[in-house]
Write a protein that holds these residues in place. Structure first.
Motif, PDB file in Angstrom:
ATOM      1  N   ALA A   1       0.837  -1.205   0.000  1.00  0.00           N
ATOM      2  CA  ALA A   1       0.000   0.000   0.000  1.00  0.00           C
ATOM      3  C   ALA A   1       0.868   1.250   0.000  1.00  0.00           C
ATOM      4  N   GLU A   2       1.955   1.222   0.774  1.00  0.00           N
ATOM      5  CA  GLU A   2       2.872   2.362   0.816  1.00  0.00           C
ATOM      6  C   GLU A   2       3.541   2.571  -0.544  1.00  0.00           C
TER       7      GLU A   2
ATOM      8  N   GLN B   1       3.964   5.522  -5.628  1.00  0.00           N
ATOM      9  CA  GLN B   1       3.890   5.537  -7.082  1.00  0.00           C
ATOM     10  C   GLN B   1       2.838   6.523  -7.575  1.00  0.00           C
ATOM     11  N   LEU B   2       1.678   6.531  -6.904  1.00  0.00           N
ATOM     12  CA  LEU B   2       0.618   7.467  -7.270  1.00  0.00           C
ATOM     13  C   LEU B   2       1.061   8.914  -7.071  1.00  0.00           C
ATOM     14  N   GLU B   3       1.795   9.169  -5.975  1.00  0.00           N
ATOM     15  CA  GLU B   3       2.290  10.515  -5.699  1.00  0.00           C
ATOM     16  C   GLU B   3       3.313  10.934  -6.751  1.00  0.00           C
ATOM     17  N   LYS B   4       4.167   9.971  -7.160  1.00  0.00           N
ATOM     18  CA  LYS B   4       5.164  10.265  -8.192  1.00  0.00           C
ATOM     19  C   LYS B   4       4.489  10.598  -9.512  1.00  0.00           C
ATOM     20  N   GLU B   5       3.451   9.821  -9.864  1.00  0.00           N
ATOM     21  CA  GLU B   5       2.723  10.071 -11.115  1.00  0.00           C
ATOM     22  C   GLU B   5       1.995  11.417 -11.051  1.00  0.00           C
ATOM     23  N   ARG B   6       1.474  11.756  -9.866  1.00  0.00           N
ATOM     24  CA  ARG B   6       0.794  13.045  -9.704  1.00  0.00           C
ATOM     25  C   ARG B   6       1.778  14.191  -9.895  1.00  0.00           C
ATOM     26  N   GLN B   7       2.985  14.030  -9.343  1.00  0.00           N
ATOM     27  CA  GLN B   7       3.999  15.070  -9.485  1.00  0.00           C
ATOM     28  C   GLN B   7       4.442  15.216 -10.937  1.00  0.00           C
ATOM     29  N   ILE B   8       4.567  14.076 -11.647  1.00  0.00           N
ATOM     30  CA  ILE B   8       4.956  14.118 -13.060  1.00  0.00           C
ATOM     31  C   ILE B   8       3.892  14.837 -13.875  1.00  0.00           C
TER      32      ILE B   8
END
Length: 264
Positions: free
Chosen positions: A18-19, A24-31
């Motif tokens: 989950a972490e 990964q979701l946070e990284k994609e959001r930042q990209i």
């Protein structure tokens, strides 16, 4: 292993997964946010000179524009704006190439001493036009450095142009080149005096699209893309070096350190 231990291990693995998913979701959001910011900044910076070019061309098309001196001024202004537009596009292209993760450098053995002197000699006429004197303190010892010549010239040019834009007129830009052979390092520094900036601004200088206003606009220095220092930083780091700033009440000194040097 007891059933309780097995359940604890499964729970731990689920939490870990989950972490990782959250990261990964946070990284994609930042990209995605980075892409949107890129589009926004580029659209704004390209629109400004393009709008001016269209305006000057519209004026040239009107029958009222009969004065030759006025026509020459409009043509010259439009041409200057096209050069600014080209510089913006070139900077954007270079930045995307440097940050796409697949850039390949063409390393050659170069006499860094002669390269820096050549760059300064080509830069001096531009500086003199704006009442800026270039002072050199370059180590007389020839230095053979492994570098991508084209990209390193771009990095040094960007640092010199940055110093020019933000210098008090009349003023000086001091260029120092020193070598530490024992540590296999060569350090180029470029310093100037301009308007002081805050500590927060110092930390943002090497970020992409970050811009402050040139010291005086009456010298016709364009604002640029805000990518110059970021491009220089990427180039130096691709060479295994580092770049940094020392600033004290308007006295700026940019350092560019490259490793793996060899005396001729």
């Amino acid at each position: 292993m007891s059933r309780q231990d097995e359940l604890g291990s499964v729970a731990h693995n689920i939490n870990h997964m989950a972490e990782q998913l959250q990261q990964q979701l946070e990284k994609e959001r930042q990209i995605e946010q980075s892409k949107m910011e890129l589009i926004t900044y580029v659209s704004h910076d390209l629109r400004t000179p393009l709008t001016s070019i269209i305006g000057y061309l519209d004026l040239l098309k009107t029958p009222k524009c009969q004065n030759e001196a006025e026509r020459a001024r409009f043509i010259n202004n439009a041409y200057n704006k096209t050069q600014q537009l080209k510089k913006l596009i070139d900077d954007l292209f270079e930045y995307t190439r440097l940050t796409d993760g697949d850039i390949r450098l063409s390393f050659q053995e170069v006499d860094y001493h002669n390269l820096v002197k050549q760059i300064i000699s080509e830069f001096e006429p531009v500086a003199n036009e704006q009442q800026i004197t270039i002072l050199q303190d370059i180590s007389p010892m020839p230095l053979l450095v492994h570098m991508d010549i084209e990209k390193m010239v771009r990095a040094i040019d960007n640092l010199l142009m940055n110093a020019l834009k933000f210098s008090i007129r009349p003023g000086e830009i001091k260029v120092h080149l020193t070598a530490h052979v024992q540590e296999e390092q060569v350090i180029l520094s470029i310093e100037n005096v301009g308007k002081p900036i805050s500590l927060e601004q110092e930390h943002q200088l090497f970020e992409r699209f970050y811009k402050t206003e040139p010291f005086r606009y009456e010298y016709n220095t364009p604002t640029g893309s805000g990518l110059g220092l970021s491009i220089a930083k990427h180039i130096v780091e691709l060479h295994g070096g580092r770049i940094w700033l020392e600033h004290d009440e308007g006295h700026y000194k940019f350092y560019m350190e490259i490793k793996k040097i060899h005396p001729l």
